[in-house]
Design a protein around this motif. Sequence first.
Motif, PDB file in Angstrom:
ATOM      1  N   THR A  57      57.860 -13.343  25.752  1.00 15.71           N
ATOM      2  CA  THR A  57      56.760 -12.879  26.601  1.00 15.71           C
ATOM      3  C   THR A  57      57.299 -12.151  27.826  1.00 15.71           C
ATOM      4  OG1 THR A  57      55.339 -14.705  25.870  1.00 15.71           O
ATOM      5  CG2 THR A  57      54.740 -13.613  27.937  1.00 15.71           C
ATOM      6  N   LEU A  61      56.279  -8.375  28.874  1.00 14.70           N
ATOM      7  CA  LEU A  61      55.691  -8.059  30.182  1.00 14.70           C
ATOM      8  C   LEU A  61      56.459  -6.923  30.860  1.00 14.70           C
ATOM      9  CD1 LEU A  61      54.907 -11.656  31.509  1.00 14.70           C
ATOM     10  CD2 LEU A  61      53.221  -9.840  31.088  1.00 14.70           C
ATOM     11  N   SER A  64      55.768  -3.640  29.058  1.00 18.55           N
ATOM     12  CA  SER A  64      54.432  -3.140  29.377  1.00 18.55           C
ATOM     13  C   SER A  64      54.408  -2.480  30.742  1.00 18.55           C
ATOM     14  CB  SER A  64      53.421  -4.290  29.322  1.00 18.55           C
ATOM     15  OG  SER A  64      52.119  -3.840  29.633  1.00 18.55           O
ATOM     16  N   HIS A  68      53.890   1.615  31.277  1.00 23.46           N
ATOM     17  CA  HIS A  68      52.732   2.097  32.035  1.00 23.46           C
ATOM     18  C   HIS A  68      53.185   2.982  33.195  1.00 23.46           C
ATOM     19  CE1 HIS A  68      50.189  -0.765  29.837  1.00 23.46           C
ATOM     20  NE2 HIS A  68      49.162  -0.086  30.311  1.00 23.46           N
ATOM     21  N   ARG A 460      52.048   0.649  24.046  1.00 23.66           N
ATOM     22  CA  ARG A 460      51.388  -0.045  25.152  1.00 23.66           C
ATOM     23  C   ARG A 460      50.172  -0.827  24.663  1.00 23.66           C
ATOM     24  NH1 ARG A 460      51.927   5.021  27.586  1.00 23.66           N
ATOM     25  NH2 ARG A 460      49.662   5.266  27.780  1.00 23.66           N
ATOM     26  N   GLN A 461      49.420  -0.222  23.774  1.00 27.81           N
ATOM     27  CA  GLN A 461      48.223  -0.872  23.255  1.00 27.81           C
ATOM     28  C   GLN A 461      48.570  -2.129  22.466  1.00 27.81           C
ATOM     29  OE1 GLN A 461      45.894   1.658  20.723  1.00 27.81           O
ATOM     30  NE2 GLN A 461      44.315   0.138  20.349  1.00 27.81           N
ATOM     31  N   ILE A 463      51.387  -3.919  22.628  1.00 31.18           N
ATOM     32  CA  ILE A 463      51.977  -4.931  23.512  1.00 31.18           C
ATOM     33  C   ILE A 463      50.891  -5.618  24.321  1.00 31.18           C
ATOM     34  CG2 ILE A 463      53.458  -5.260  25.529  1.00 31.18           C
ATOM     35  CD1 ILE A 463      55.306  -3.099  24.397  1.00 31.18           C
ATOM     36  N   ARG A 464      49.950  -4.834  24.831  1.00 27.11           N
ATOM     37  CA  ARG A 464      48.840  -5.415  25.594  1.00 27.11           C
ATOM     38  C   ARG A 464      48.025  -6.377  24.719  1.00 27.11           C
ATOM     39  NH1 ARG A 464      47.287  -0.977  27.656  1.00 27.11           N
ATOM     40  NH2 ARG A 464      45.675  -0.442  26.125  1.00 27.11           N
ATOM     41  N   LYS A 465      47.806  -5.989  23.469  1.00 22.21           N
ATOM     42  CA  LYS A 465      47.066  -6.839  22.540  1.00 22.21           C
ATOM     43  C   LYS A 465      47.787  -8.158  22.307  1.00 22.21           C
ATOM     44  CE  LYS A 465      45.337  -6.825  17.762  1.00 22.21           C
ATOM     45  NZ  LYS A 465      45.259  -6.011  16.506  1.00 22.21           N
ATOM     46  N   GLU A 466      49.120  -8.091  22.113  1.00 24.88           N
ATOM     47  CA  GLU A 466      49.882  -9.305  21.859  1.00 24.88           C
ATOM     48  C   GLU A 466      49.956 -10.188  23.102  1.00 24.88           C
ATOM     49  OE1 GLU A 466      52.402 -12.263  20.221  1.00 24.88           O
ATOM     50  OE2 GLU A 466      50.757 -10.987  19.544  1.00 24.88           O
ATOM     51  N   LEU A 467      50.096  -9.581  24.285  1.00 26.78           N
ATOM     52  CA  LEU A 467      50.108 -10.379  25.513  1.00 26.78           C
ATOM     53  C   LEU A 467      48.764 -11.078  25.705  1.00 26.78           C
ATOM     54  CD1 LEU A 467      52.005  -7.982  27.946  1.00 26.78           C
ATOM     55  CD2 LEU A 467      52.798 -10.206  27.133  1.00 26.78           C
ATOM     56  N   GLY A 468      47.677 -10.389  25.393  1.00 22.60           N
ATOM     57  CA  GLY A 468      46.357 -11.009  25.478  1.00 22.60           C
ATOM     58  C   GLY A 468      46.222 -12.170  24.522  1.00 22.60           C
TER      59      GLY A 468
END
Length: 476
Positions: A57, A61, A64, A68, A460-461, A463-468
């Motif tokens: 994680t 992070l 990401s 960005h 980015r999309q 990674i953001r999905k997996e972090l969520g």
Amino acid sequence: MAFRVSRRILKNIHSSTTMKPLNTCHPSLSTAIMSSSPAPTKLSLEDAEQLFELVSTKQLLRSSAIQHAMAVESMVDLGMWAMKSKVFESGMMKDLMMTTMRQTFYAHFCAGEDAAAAGRSILALNDTGLRSMLAYGVEDAHDDEGCDKNLQGFLHNVDVSKSLPPSSVSFVILKITAICPMALLERLSDLLRWQKKDPSFVLPWKQDSLPIFAESSPLYHTQNRPEPLTPEEETDLHLANQRLLKLCQKCEEAKMPLLVDAEHTTVQPAIDYFTYSSAIKYNKDNNPIVFGTIQTYLKDAKERLLLTTEAAEKRGVPMGFKLVRGAYMSTESKLAESFGFASPIHNTIQDTHNSFNDCSSFLLQKVANGPGSLVLATHNIESGKLAVAKAHELGVEKVNQKLEFAQLYGMSEALSYGLSNAGFQVSKYMPFGPLEMVMPYLIRRAEENRGVLAASGFDRQLIRKELGRRLKAFMF
């Protein structure tokens, strides 16, 4: 007593056994293990949980945040200004910038300050199923003293690679510009270009090599007949040949492939000359030791590739190539314009994509039906999908141990893990060295890869999905 084998351990077993034959310490054992390895599957990039299963994680992070930031052009401009500005050359401002760079972009795109740190990064990456291309971050040398010092660094790279788990390092990277003075590379390139213009032009120092020019290759860099090498330059050339010879011999003994990076067209003819003359000496049977690089954003790339492979086949030399798009677009266009010529780079990005994919398909067919090996270095998802489809069309078993996909460390993580999950060998290009040494590399990543960085929305999309997903799992 029964026990459960974790998916991480299974992944590590798979990654440590899908190795190149030329990098195998125990051929009979590895062959037996590889024969039981799961067959490569189709490329799937939709399941973020599966793609990043073995990625921490903390790493997600950081990825990401960096991606960005790099997607914002004003942030890239600010970072480039800071890296080049005299304001940050000394004192507290320099310390502040260096600290910021070291903890952000440097940590994301580079493997560490020295070989030991790079080794730890390689082991961590290997735990996720990916391999590494070990790249000593030195760029250009301008005298023999600097070249000799750089050679020791490259030789040490081979020793470091041997000390790590088998197959965790796929290649040692070499920049010819670091072991041969830049001024001499420019002189050699001028002489080679003039010989292409006038075949009667004799180069007494020239060793046996393969074609380095096509009819469409740009020759405008050399406007007038160059003077022969001086005795001092011939001595420097002899020393450069000896350095490359020593490194090739070390790689051959270690069964570690040596991959020669490409540069701008001002010096690329000399680099190809060194690469191909070494390939003739060291590439034997079906195990290329010396790999060259083809930059497919150049209009003459496919024509040169055809000529070189045909000549190598006639001589029975198994070739290793890395395909890239290229990283000197603005430099090449400005140089051509200064001579009053059109850019040597394809007119559109789609033309460059087509060139890469055409060369990729051509070389996949070559290695499927004969000797040789191929590295496809791409961040382009469509190129990855096309190559995977071509590999399945030809028969994955024919190409899988001859094919390596590669991406830059810190970029295109979804594609890297997707290809790895599909059963293909995947490496990350991992530069290492003190921050001051790799600064040119970081600047080039920012200047020449804006399109890649800005277009990394797919990564980015996901990674953001997996972090969520991980956040929800933690909370509930």
